[in-house]
Write a protein that holds these residues in place. Structure first.
Motif, PDB file in Angstrom:
ATOM      1  N   ASP A  16       0.804  -1.214   0.000  1.00  0.00           N
ATOM      2  CA  ASP A  16       0.000   0.000   0.000  1.00  0.00           C
ATOM      3  C   ASP A  16       0.840   1.268   0.000  1.00  0.00           C
ATOM      4  O   ASP A  16       0.407   2.301  -0.488  1.00  0.00           O
ATOM      5  N   ALA A  67      -1.733   7.288  -7.376  1.00  0.00           N
ATOM      6  CA  ALA A  67      -1.502   6.648  -6.079  1.00  0.00           C
ATOM      7  C   ALA A  67      -0.396   7.373  -5.310  1.00  0.00           C
ATOM      8  O   ALA A  67      -0.492   7.556  -4.090  1.00  0.00           O
ATOM      9  N   ALA A 104      -7.913   5.998 -11.716  1.00  0.00           N
ATOM     10  CA  ALA A 104      -7.445   5.936 -10.335  1.00  0.00           C
ATOM     11  C   ALA A 104      -7.978   7.110  -9.519  1.00  0.00           C
ATOM     12  O   ALA A 104      -8.354   6.947  -8.345  1.00  0.00           O
ATOM     13  N   PRO A 112      -6.300   6.582  -0.126  1.00  0.00           N
ATOM     14  CA  PRO A 112      -5.135   6.087  -0.863  1.00  0.00           C
ATOM     15  C   PRO A 112      -5.146   4.585  -1.112  1.00  0.00           C
ATOM     16  O   PRO A 112      -4.682   4.128  -2.161  1.00  0.00           O
ATOM     17  N   VAL A 115      -7.244   3.834  -4.116  1.00  0.00           N
ATOM     18  CA  VAL A 115      -6.592   4.335  -5.331  1.00  0.00           C
ATOM     19  C   VAL A 115      -5.526   3.354  -5.801  1.00  0.00           C
ATOM     20  O   VAL A 115      -5.435   3.014  -6.988  1.00  0.00           O
ATOM     21  N   LEU A 116      -4.703   2.882  -4.875  1.00  0.00           N
ATOM     22  CA  LEU A 116      -3.644   1.950  -5.255  1.00  0.00           C
ATOM     23  C   LEU A 116      -4.217   0.623  -5.741  1.00  0.00           C
ATOM     24  O   LEU A 116      -3.704   0.026  -6.686  1.00  0.00           O
TER      25      LEU A 116
END
Length: 329
Positions: A16, A67, A104, A112, A115-116
């Motif tokens: 992450d 990201a 994304a 976050p 998004v990743l």
């Protein structure tokens, strides 16, 4: 190895929190250099300098870039919006960069981590897409050209422009693995020689028999009977089938039409842009004159538009579109 990926430690395992690692294509073939990209500014610089290039790879770069931005600007909404815009517009012509970033960015409200996860999905879909295009394209080439064709390609469309296998060069690799390829002519692709530097490097690693030709020799070699088909990629495929690709593509299409050869475009479905009606609506990136000459002013368009009526077929990871039969993307 992968052209671009998300890394969290020296072992290369994803996670992450981390950074982007990508092959610096400007250093090839002399050096296999891997860049560690930890900020949005570093990524934008890598995109603009062509350290990372190729429509699918740019799509992955765009997604991973968001990201990075989600962490770098977690407490700065204005900075985050500016960072996403900078990624989307780092290069204007290829549709994948902006679409990967926007995909994304749509997950930013979820944080976050989300998004990743979406960026990983973009990467994994590109890998699966390359595998599908390689098989579908190899079957089409064999259908149109018979056993062991001689192919001409332009620019670089191998694993360097995607994540692993490639688009048009992935088809070349699949034919080679099947023992169904006589050889390849790789256009130099001036002014930055992506064909002579990058495609030649990949073909040599695969053990494919090839020769490098100056761009302007392509149509003559076709006319002389040394080529059975032209196969290359695309940075954007318009709704009417016009193909936006590296400068020099249009000339090869004209040569193929004159010689009566198949002109095949291999690109992921994500490169098809139904929102762009035709090539005249695409902003063509014009790069600096210093890439061409230091002695005088120069015009240096990075891409050109090949009209759809010169294209035999478009191969994506989902379908074969026979433009020569009136089919549309």
């Amino acid at each position: 190895m992968r052209t671009i990926d998300w890394v969290t430690d020296a072992s290369g395992h994803g996670g992450d929190a981390g950074w982007i690692e990508l092959i610096d294509q400007t250093a090839l073939p002399g050096e296999l250099r891997v860049l560690r990209i930890a900020t949005v500014a570093e990524l934008v610089a890598a995109i603009r300098s062509l350290a990372v290039r190729g429509a699918p790879a740019l799509g992955v770069a765009g997604a991973f870039g968001v990201a990075l931005a989600a962490r770098q600007f977690a407490a700065d909404p204005a900075g985050l919006a500016a960072a996403v815009h900078a990624i989307e517009t780092a290069r204007p012509t290829a549709v994948n960069l902006a679409s990967g970033a926007r995909r994304a960015a749509a997950l930013l409200p979820r944080g976050p981590h989300a998004v990743l996860r979406e960026a990983y999905a973009v990467r994994d879909e590109e890998i699966a897409s390359s595998e599908a295009m390689a098989v579908r394209g190899a079957e089409l080439v064999s259908e149109l050209c018979g056993p062991r064709p001689r192919l001409l390609t332009h620019c670089n469309t191998g694993g360097l422009c995607t994540v692993t296998i490639g688009t048009a060069l992935g088809v070349v690799g699949e034919l080679h693995r099947r023992g169904a390829l006589a050889g390849v002519i790789a256009s130099e692709t001036r002014p930055l020689l992506q064909g002579a530097r990058l495609t030649a490097w990949e073909l040599a690693r695969w053990g494919v028999e090839f020769r490098v030709a100056v761009d302007s020799a392509g149509p003559f070699l076709m006319a002389r009977g040394e080529v059975d088909a032209v196969i290359l990629g695309a940075d954007r495929i318009c709704a009417n089938g016009d193909v936006v690709n590296k400068i020099g593509t249009f000339a090869h299409a004209l040569g193929a039409r004159r010689a009566g050869l198949p002109f095949l475009v291999v690109a992921p479905e994500s490169t098809v842009d139904p929102g762009t009606p035709g090539g005249s609506a695409v902003e063509i990136e014009d790069r600096g004159a210093d890439e061409v000459t230091a002695l005088s002013d120069a015009v240096n368009p990075a891409f050109d538009v090949t009209p759809h009526d010169l294209v035999t077929a478009i191969v994506t990871d989902r379908r074969v579109i026979r433009l020569d039969r009136g089919e549309k993307p």
